[in-house]
Write an enzyme that holds these catalytic residues in place. Structure first.
Site, PDB file in Angstrom:
ATOM      1  CB  SER A  26      -3.809 -22.936  38.109  1.00  0.00           C
ATOM      2  OG  SER A  26      -4.873 -23.877  38.208  1.00  0.00           O
TER       3      SER A  26
ATOM      4  CE  LYS B  18      -3.536 -27.007  38.799  1.00  0.00           C
ATOM      5  NZ  LYS B  18      -4.803 -26.474  38.247  1.00  0.00           N
TER       6      LYS B  18
ATOM      7  CB  SER C 116      -7.231 -23.668  36.174  1.00  0.00           C
ATOM      8  OG  SER C 116      -7.163 -22.458  36.893  1.00  0.00           O
TER       9      SER C 116
END
Length: 474
Positions: free
Chosen positions: A151, A76, A175
């Site tokens: 996210s 990520k 997220s």
């Protein structure tokens, strides 16, 4: 079965037994990325194919270093990875290439995983919608006109489309859970402290965000959770936990599961979400679990007020230096920072007192229930061109993140939560639910999730097909 849909547990077993080479897996991974990533924009900062193939071939010649030896993974883009652009989706960091790995990247490399690039994220991970000025938007693989959530949106989409078998994510306000729901995969927000955060800056006060694993099954979640878990001597809140993997379905007869629904009407929900989750909960009833509707155990509004103050305080701490330097930041980041900077110590103490009251209340609930369940999201995936939803069923959202309120009960007190697919709505879009328990119950949640997965197999029975989304974008 094609390699892009094989489980991570099977892939690493085949790699370790010599039935599969890292080079063959890397070639298949790169071919899959070439086939679908242009449609969804989930993997960014992809390393050169020749370099990756050479690294895979070297892995085949080397002795296995760990449980993920030879497995491709993208990290990520909130995590610094040595030699790879690590932008956090921000123009202020678009040219930043770290010289050293963050701890998460170091742990993945230490197990033999091959880092191929990054997965896309909103700017600084703020907002559950994956778009940023550096790489653009990541599209939902079930409908390219819709958001994939965030996210950890790039991670979820990469899993759903078979570009990765495992992915890391992070979760402050859903997220890991929201994108898992919107992409028909699993995500685990671990008990706070099980997976250590990066040991930089202030490390004692902010207990809201955590790193965690995502995958297409609870069994695969357990594999990555063990890699990421374990104390860091530089971090004051690390915990030592028993291994979660191998994950096997648990006995379910007589377990008590509490369904919180829409928190007695306090949390707005779009039509169809509650009914779909209730249908999914029927799987547990079929197992012999006792599923009960739980009245609201605590004030949703008190939790919300505590949450937004503690969150703004945390964000102002982490992004304050960029704000002071007048870096280009998106509106939501500036809003969070300026709120946090205006807060008094008394306000923070009050917010944390509410958090403490909810923790005590939840502890009593877990004396009666083995797990509690909420939907993972309050709305179906929305228009990808919309920055964030402004209303739900006519109820105005008073902040950019109010539409994610359903994630707050877990996040506020650091509970473990397994985000599980719940099926598909009438529009063909996926949805999920979050099953959570007391701190330290991560392995129990995965075992219960494995029983559910064995009966449903949602990611395997309804895989994303991004090459069929072109008409949706026209």
């Amino acid at each position: 079965m094609e390699l892009n849909q094989v489980s991570a547990v099977e892939l690493v077993a085949d790699l370790q037994a010599g039935r599969l080479t890292a080079a063959a897996l890397m070639q298949a991974t790169l071919e899959r990325i070439a086939e679908v990533n242009g449609e969804v924009n989930a993997i960014v900062a992809l390393r050169p194919a020749d370099d990756l193939m050479q690294e895979a071939e070297a892995a085949d010649r080397a002795d296995a270093r760990g449980p993920l030896h030879g497995l491709p993974i993208a990290i990520k883009d909130l995590v610094n990875v040595a030699g790879i652009a690590s932008t956090s989706g921000s123009p202020a960091l678009k040219d930043f290439v770290p010289e050293t790995d963050d701890e998460l990247a170091r742990r993945l490399r230490a197990t033999g995983a091959i880092v191929i690039g990054k997965t896309n994220t909103p700017e600084f991970g703020l907002g559950s919608h994956t778009f940023n000025p550096v790489y653009g938007a990541t599209l939902n693989p079930y409908d390219a006109t819709r958001s994939c959530g965030g996210s950890s949106g790039g991670a979820a989409v990469a899993l759903a489309t078979g570009m990765l078998a495992l992915a890391d994510g992070s979760d402050m306000m859903g997220s890991l859970r929201n994108p898992a729901a919107w992409n028909n995969v699993y995500g685990l927000r671990p008990s706070w402290g099980r997976v250590p955060s990066e040991p930089t800056g202030e490390m004692f006060l902010h207990q809201l965000s955590t790193l965690g694993p995502m995958a297409r099954s609870p069994e695969d979640i357990g594999l990555l959770l063990d890699v990421l878990s374990g104390p860091d001597p530089r971090h004051p809140h690390g915990t030592t936990s028993a291994a979660a993997s191998p994950v096997t379905p648990c006995g379910t007869e007589g377990l008590r599961i509490g369904w919180l629904g829409d928190w007695g009407g306090a949390i707005p929900m779009e039509d169809g979400i509650l009914a779909l989750c209730e249908k999914a909960l029927g799987v547990f009833s079929d197992f012999g679990c006792q599923v009960e509707l739980v009245p609201p155990p605590f004030s949703a509004e008190e939790m919300w007020n505590s949450w937004i103050d503690l969150r703004s305080w945390a964000v102002s701490n982490s992004l304050g230096a960029l704000y002071d330097a007048q870096a280009e930041l998106k509106d939501s980041a500036i809003w969070e920072i300026e709120r946090g900077l205006e807060m008094s110590g008394r306000q923070i103490q009050h917010a944390s007192a509410i958090r403490s009251n909810w923790f005590r209340c939840a502890a009593e609930l877990f004396e009666r229930y083995d797990a509690l369940v909420l939907p993972s999201a309050q709305i179906w995936p929305f228009d990808v061109t919309q920055p964030y939803p402004t209303q739900i069923n006519g109820v105005a959202m008073d902040t950019y993140h109010r539409w994610m309120q359903v994630t707050v009960p877990v996040s506020l007190i650091g509970l473990p939560a397994l985000a599980m697919p719940a099926g598909f709505g009438t529009g063909g879009l996926p949805m999920g639910m979050q099953m959570f328990g007391k701190r330290g119950s991560d392995a129990n949640l995965l075992a219960l999730g494995a029983a559910y997965h064995a009966a449903t197999q949602w990611p395997q029975s309804r895989p994303a097909r991004p090459n069929q989304t072109k008409e949706a974008k026209q």
